[in-house]
Design a protein around this motif. Sequence first.
Motif, short mmCIF file in Angstrom:
data_model
loop_
_atom_site.label_atom_id
_atom_site.label_comp_id
_atom_site.label_asym_id
_atom_site.label_seq_id
_atom_site.Cartn_x
_atom_site.Cartn_y
_atom_site.Cartn_z
N LEU A 32 43.12 47.76 41.93
CA LEU A 32 44.31 46.87 40.82
C LEU A 32 43.10 46.29 39.93
O LEU A 32 44.16 45.84 39.00
CB LEU A 32 45.62 46.56 41.45
CG LEU A 32 46.02 46.97 42.63
CD1 LEU A 32 47.35 45.72 43.12
CD2 LEU A 32 47.03 48.28 41.95
N PHE A 33 41.65 46.18 40.22
CA PHE A 33 41.04 44.66 39.46
C PHE A 33 39.72 45.22 39.01
O PHE A 33 39.17 45.89 39.32
CB PHE A 33 41.15 43.58 40.08
CG PHE A 33 42.72 43.32 40.53
CD1 PHE A 33 43.44 42.70 39.49
CD2 PHE A 33 43.08 42.94 41.38
CE1 PHE A 33 44.63 42.17 39.55
CE2 PHE A 33 44.52 42.89 41.47
CZ PHE A 33 45.46 42.34 41.08
N GLU A 34 39.80 45.30 37.91
CA GLU A 34 38.44 45.45 37.66
C GLU A 34 36.82 45.03 37.94
O GLU A 34 37.45 43.34 39.19
CB GLU A 34 38.17 44.95 35.87
CG GLU A 34 39.51 45.48 35.18
CD GLU A 34 39.02 44.65 33.76
OE1 GLU A 34 38.44 44.25 33.16
OE2 GLU A 34 39.86 45.42 32.77
N GLY A 35 36.15 45.66 38.07
CA GLY A 35 34.92 44.64 38.82
C GLY A 35 35.08 45.47 40.42
O GLY A 35 33.97 44.83 41.29
N MET A 36 35.41 46.13 41.02
CA MET A 36 35.39 46.25 42.35
C MET A 36 35.50 48.25 42.44
O MET A 36 36.28 48.85 41.27
CB MET A 36 36.77 46.17 43.35
CG MET A 36 37.90 45.61 42.49
SD MET A 36 39.51 45.51 43.19
CE MET A 36 39.70 46.03 45.16
N PRO A 37 34.82 48.56 43.69
CA PRO A 37 35.18 50.89 43.90
C PRO A 37 36.13 50.70 43.54
O PRO A 37 37.36 50.06 44.10
CB PRO A 37 34.35 50.20 44.64
CG PRO A 37 33.40 49.07 45.30
CD PRO A 37 34.50 47.60 44.55
N ALA A 45 46.93 54.82 35.76
CA ALA A 45 47.22 53.70 35.63
C ALA A 45 46.22 52.95 35.46
O ALA A 45 44.89 53.61 35.28
CB ALA A 45 47.21 53.61 37.81
N THR A 46 45.98 51.41 35.12
CA THR A 46 44.72 50.87 34.86
C THR A 46 44.83 49.69 35.28
O THR A 46 45.22 49.38 36.93
CB THR A 46 45.81 49.97 33.41
OG1 THR A 46 46.48 49.08 33.37
CG2 THR A 46 46.14 50.89 32.83
N ARG A 47 43.51 48.82 35.35
CA ARG A 47 43.35 47.53 36.83
C ARG A 47 43.36 46.66 35.27
O ARG A 47 43.25 46.50 34.30
CB ARG A 47 41.82 47.97 36.77
CG ARG A 47 42.14 49.26 37.94
CD ARG A 47 40.57 49.37 38.54
NE ARG A 47 39.23 50.32 38.00
CZ ARG A 47 38.18 50.04 38.22
NH1 ARG A 47 37.76 50.00 38.94
NH2 ARG A 47 37.59 50.71 37.49
N SER A 48 43.67 45.79 35.97
CA SER A 48 43.66 44.18 35.46
C SER A 48 42.37 43.27 35.46
O SER A 48 41.61 43.70 36.38
CB SER A 48 44.66 43.33 36.19
OG SER A 48 46.35 43.63 35.58
#
Length: 691
Positions: free
Chosen positions: A78-83, A177-180
Amino acid sequence: MPVTKHINELIASRRALLGGLAGLPLLNLAACATQPATSGGEVAPVATFDSLPATNADTISLPAGYRWRSVIAWGDALFEGMPERPDLDAMTRAEQERRFGQNNDMLALFAADYAFPPPTDQDRLILCANNEYATLDLAFPALDRPQNVSAAQIEALIAAVGVSVVELRREGASWRATRSPAPGQGFNRRITPFTPVQFAGAGAQHPWIVAAASVVNNAEPDRTGGRAPADAVRCGTMANCAGGLTPWGTYLTAEENFDGLFFGRDTDIDARRLSDPAYALDSTSFSYPGGGGSAAPLAPRQFRIAENPHGPALYGWITEIDPYDPNSTPKKRTSLGRKKNECATTALARDGRVVVYMGDDQRDEHVYKFVTRGRFDPNNRAANMDLLDEGQLHVAQFLENGEGRWLPVSAAAANAAAEAEESPIRFRDEADVLMRLRDAARLMGATPMDRPEDVEAVRDNEWRGLGPVLIACTNNSERGFDHPGNPRRESERPYTAQSNLTGHIVRMDEAGGDCASERFTWDVFAMGGDPDATELTAAIRGGGVHAHVSTKVNGVAKNVGARFACPDNMFIDSTHRVWIATDGSDGIFADCNDNILMAPLNAEGPRPIKRFMVCPVGAEVCGPLMAPDERAFFTSIQHPGANTVAGAEYGFLRWSDPPQKPPSSFPDGGDAWPRSAVVVITRDDGGRIGD
Ligand code: FEO
Ligand code: CA
């Protein structure tokens, strides 16, 4: 589920929250229609697609001219910076709190910029998805034996439950879907059974809640850095089935089978049952503890029934979430009553009060509606935020003559009914009635229903209810006499004579077209079954038991076309087409996985029903709804691979010797482990769904 199980389990959707833990030897674990027409009376236009044939394909099957894709699946970031994709074997609570939850159910969409009436031309939407339950059977692919599950893995499973919020962006007619950037920045968010929530409304101070809240907050530290309100309880939300959304842009998530989260044995609470008749009634009615006896030491303390005997009082509520503020504290709206909530559909009464329709999905439970005291203010969003705390709760009583009454629920009415029946049950105050609502409703003469699931009201483009309301009664597998609104079909086979294995849909029409009315009329909208059947009954999957499959009531066919069983969730679009999702239809008609059907709200003669979509093997399909422009259709694919086409439960096959692979690889295909997912369906030409 395995065919050897009792028929009740075979076709019930009541899956244990930690399903993979239940019944294993060593562990001994026992809508958003935005442009409806202005009246409920016209006949919907004929949909142009050809009704799909039955299929057991392990994919999304659609009519010609339609396509699908996965929007987000269990474990996706759900978030940036993770696989982006999850490592399912490495899933921890901390990871799961930043990833999409398991077993998604209800879906709701909100315009990224709130406005009322909801705009239809959005490029950004907020998707709220319920994550109903977690199951070890479909988790941790490398786990060899359920007995080897760790405390950390159980905690990760619990964190997979609750609600996922994710921002979507338009891509043509479709959506992605996008990531926050990070939690608290952007809309994306997880709400789990550990999230701080507040109890609001007339039942908030019930002593059972006070007692359980103390245990929870002692067990679960504040991880918000003091941001949560001082009165918050860190019990979050769980068993989130369907729900609804409000005209002021909040999400209502309905807590259903909460018994499944609690670990323990009946012996853990036997003494309390003996000393407190109300507790005995409550634990029996809601079937807690749910199981997991010998695994209890591995579970977080607040979910062990021996240490938190009133923990189940914290659940079974309608929980309201503001999706526009990722730091907002969800609120449990206790004035709407505690039950196994399937849904919470809102509509505005003629005078602007807000009506919430709810079904209590268990055999012979009831249908409710709550009418707020205050009125919706379309010009002041903040003024609406606590509307659901004050108002009148009602329960439905269907009468033989096709009429019905909404009975106002109160302690005085319930106690008077109990006294008249010479029942020893009493209610101390309004909070006690809200906590023990089922008992109050039963005493007052509410109609027992065939597992009322989704309740959907027909609304206009300003959220006003027009009068028609549909109730999906998914099935009733126990013998019982018919009740008004719940017909029994005659059969030459004794077992099926008084059961309703295929379910039906009831239509009620509120008197005067006003959702706040205390009177209604009712009729059967559709009967689950096989309109083309040449015999009254048919053997269900696995044989042995026969289901009555006639779609006639009193000799008159209610519907023709596609056969189906076990209606669950519904969506009514702006043209008054009713989209019906099934849960367990494959347990009756084995040649077709669960599916979505389309029926016109109004029809002359038997209602024609078309099959629009079929879901993958072992899944149920839920949460049907359209994007505001009605050019995209979203739906949840829940628990793909939970059973084989023949009906054998994967929870049994996985832990067999030798272990077997899951019977589905949806949505990733190949050798991939199956994951619940949200999918979006569009037309090849980008046109409106169904036209
Ligand atoms: Fe969660 Fe009643 O289905
Ligand atoms: Ca459901």
